[in-house]
Design an enzyme around this catalytic site. Sequence first.
Site, PDB file in Angstrom:
ATOM      1  N   LYS A  11       0.846  -1.197   0.000  1.00  0.00           N
ATOM      2  CA  LYS A  11       0.000   0.000   0.000  1.00  0.00           C
ATOM      3  C   LYS A  11       0.878   1.242   0.000  1.00  0.00           C
ATOM      4  CE  LYS A  11      -3.809  -2.469   2.134  1.00  0.00           C
ATOM      5  NZ  LYS A  11      -4.520  -2.920   3.310  1.00  0.00           N
TER       6      LYS A  11
ATOM      7  N   GLN B 217      -5.073  -1.490   9.434  1.00  0.00           N
ATOM      8  CA  GLN B 217      -4.958  -2.832   8.861  1.00  0.00           C
ATOM      9  C   GLN B 217      -5.595  -3.859   9.799  1.00  0.00           C
ATOM     10  OE1 GLN B 217      -3.752  -3.434   5.783  1.00  0.00           O
ATOM     11  NE2 GLN B 217      -4.084  -5.637   5.951  1.00  0.00           N
TER      12      GLN B 217
ATOM     13  N   ASP C 102     -11.281   2.621   3.561  1.00  0.00           N
ATOM     14  CA  ASP C 102     -11.678   1.211   3.505  1.00  0.00           C
ATOM     15  C   ASP C 102     -13.178   1.063   3.273  1.00  0.00           C
ATOM     16  OD1 ASP C 102      -9.753  -0.829   3.768  1.00  0.00           O
ATOM     17  OD2 ASP C 102      -9.435  -0.360   5.890  1.00  0.00           O
TER      18      ASP C 102
END
Length: 305
Positions: free
Chosen positions: A55, A99, A122
Amino acid sequence: MTAAKIIDGQAIAARNREDIAREVAEMFNRDGVVPGLAVILLGDDPASHVYVRSKRKFAKDVGMKSVVHLLPAETSEAELLRLIDQLNNDPEIHGILVQLPLPGHIDKNAVINAIDPEKDVDGFHVENVGRLATGQDGMTPCTPLGCMILLRTCLDDLAGRKALVIGHSNIVGKPMARLLLGAFCTVTIAHVKTKNLDDECRAADILITAAGQPNLVKGDWVKPGAVVIDVGITRINLPDGKIGITGDVDFDAVKQVAGHITPVPGGVGPMTIACLLANTLKAAKGLIGHAAASTLDVEVDHPTV
Ligand code: GUN
């Protein structure tokens, strides 16, 4: 029967990243704003570290500011919430990603819902989940969004097609089903309690599997000509001693039957990251007028608490 066309997620994601990089440069030239993505990772899970490195790499490649906060697994929930509050109020940060999975002592929902919904790249915040469920614009979860982009490269019209989603997670299965419903597919969600999964698969024109179970979907489970999108990622030991990944589908058998199929690796994975970058750009566009980024790549190693 001819073998399925392989959907090259790597190439499609690379093209998407080129478009994003162009827009990032235009935004900087026009508004002096550099989109900033902050990723928070707790603990030492090797797979999570691999994802976070990717990422970060791709965020930098498209010209975004990338900040990675590496915290010890024992970090308290209160401390994590303080960091999120700080990032919510940081004008150089437009996207925040924590995460998953998080260590067991942390309330995942409390953490996700502490992120400013406009920075929730997200799409897991309950406000964004609600927006997706009710057809309102918001942040869309990256993996399902990537799957939709792949599907649209091989099907002109999704309306009326039977879609099966295997897996009912908040990250993939449920938002995937909502996106397919939004495209007027007739959607079934299968999960661990589903009976006769093989028959459910045989009925599907579109089969999306996110079970994390290698070789779950066999060649004779798939409808001839179906589009098969494999979201499964299971880490395996390769013969050369390295770690590789494999999907949920018996690829060699299914590719003889399907019309289109994604490989693992090189299918959905690169699309997830491309969509994360797209969401970060979208967040930055929504928040234009705030300060430009000063330092483009930052890694913040928090001391053990
Ligand atoms: N862990 C596995 N997939 C994801 C994802 O899409 N987002 C986050 N935050 N964590 C994950």
